[in-house]
Scaffold this motif. Structure first.
Motif, PDB file in Angstrom:
ATOM      1  N   ARG A 107      58.050  16.555  57.392  1.00 53.17           N
ATOM      2  CA  ARG A 107      59.253  16.146  58.120  1.00 53.17           C
ATOM      3  C   ARG A 107      60.508  16.656  57.439  1.00 53.17           C
ATOM      4  N   GLN A 108      61.520  16.953  58.193  1.00 55.29           N
ATOM      5  CA  GLN A 108      62.820  17.306  57.643  1.00 55.29           C
ATOM      6  C   GLN A 108      63.669  16.049  57.584  1.00 55.29           C
ATOM      7  N   SER A 157      61.064  18.648  63.387  1.00 51.24           N
ATOM      8  CA  SER A 157      60.874  17.763  62.238  1.00 51.24           C
ATOM      9  C   SER A 157      59.395  17.543  61.930  1.00 51.24           C
TER      10      SER A 157
END
Length: 324
Positions: A107-108, A157
């Protein structure tokens, strides 16, 4: 040579009549019938014990005599099965935690604009159903969904890639609103009204899309799926609120910013523009929380009309289509 020995196992005592000339194995068979502990799990402890008692050793040569007290150790088949079940559950839990850690790593942590999104994490093809009315309008709606900034944000994401975004025909799939085929090979959405006289609300279709994206990871509507789906909905809402805070504008008509509404004054109510920044932010957070709560309630209903997993565990109320 008859004798009576006392055997203690897990707080219970047994008076066992034996023939000391018999083999140890026959005595252990008696103990298995009394305690349900398999012979291979039995361990006998007593004073004067000689050797292991294996093979054809007699009870007398093993050290048993009349009146001797024996402590037996060992677990029953049911107890062993229970321990294995606990161990299997522990391993399953550890695997779930590892999966979550993997998801967290990919995930970002910051919002990504469409311009910085990885082109791999998107919808690679869009196809309306050509045999249905107004295919051009259907394509425009599917394209809008595929280019939705909030949807692209969560796809980037979580590294979601979908091969095909297409539609479900109401007459062909009357009980379904969405379907994810092979964890993202294709996602099919009900975008038309039942009578084909128009299209369903964009907001409603997008909620179904968000639901089906969660099926890229989890197939069934279990706790893992619910947790991920709730997180996706939350991030979509937060992303749009971030746009509102940054640009003070309406986003696709889905969210409302009181600072940009242009509403007039209301008696007894303070205008948002006259509130300090911390108060406006608090109000925005309350709005976000309310939006997420609505999404949670709507998601509970949506599960009944998702065709990705098996039949719903609970029959839906009348009027809400169920899984197939």
């Amino acid at each position: 040579m008859a004798a009576i020995v006392s055997v203690s196992h897990k707080g219970r005592s047994y008076a066992v009549q034996v023939d000391l000339t018999n083999a140890v194995s026959s005595f252990q068979t008696q103990l298995e019938e009394l305690t349900s502990v398999p012979v291979e799990n039995q361990k006998l402890l007593f004073k004067g014990k000689k050797g292991s008692g294996k093979g054809d050793d007699t009870l007398e040569s093993f050290g048993l005599k009349d009146g001797i007290k024996i402590q037996m150790l060992g677990s029953t088949v049911d107890e062993i099965s229970g321990l294995r079940a606990v161990e299997d559950e522990r391993k399953r839990t550890e695997q779930i935690l590892r999966n979550r850690e993997t998801q967290a790593r990919v995930r970002q942590t910051t919002f990504a604009s469409p311009g910085t999104s990885n082109l791999s994490y998107r919808f690679h093809d869009i196809q309306p159903l050509a045999h249905l009315p107004n295919p051009d309008s259907a394509r425009s709606l599917l394209t809008k969904l595929a280019n939705d900034e909030a949807i692209l944000h969560v796809m980037n994401s979580y590294r979601f890639s979908v091969g095909l975004l297409t539609e479900l025909a109401p007459h062909e799939h009357p009980g379904l609103l969405g379907l994810n085929v092979n964890q993202g090979q294709s996602i099919k959405l009900r975008i038309r009204t039942d009578r084909y006289d128009g299209f369903r609300s964009y907001k409603e279709i997008r909620k179904v899309l968000c639901h089906e994206l969660a099926h890229n990871v989890w197939g069934d509507h279990d706790s893992n799926f619910k947790e991920l789906n709730s997180q996706l909905n939350k991030e979509v809402a937060e992303y749009e609120f971030s746009l509102v805070r940054g640009t003070h504008r309406l986003v696709d008509g889905d969210l409302y910013d009181p600072e940009s509404s242009g509403a007039g004054y209301t008696l007894g109510v303070t205008s948002n523009s006259s509130l300090p920044e911390f108060a406006r932010e608090e109000r925005r957070q309350r709005m976000l929380a309310a939006a997420l709560n609505r999404l949670r309630i709507e998601e509970e209903e949506l599960e009944q009309s998702c065709g990705t997993s098996g039949p719903a565990r609970i029959m839906p109320p009348v009027g809400i289509p169920k899984c197939t």
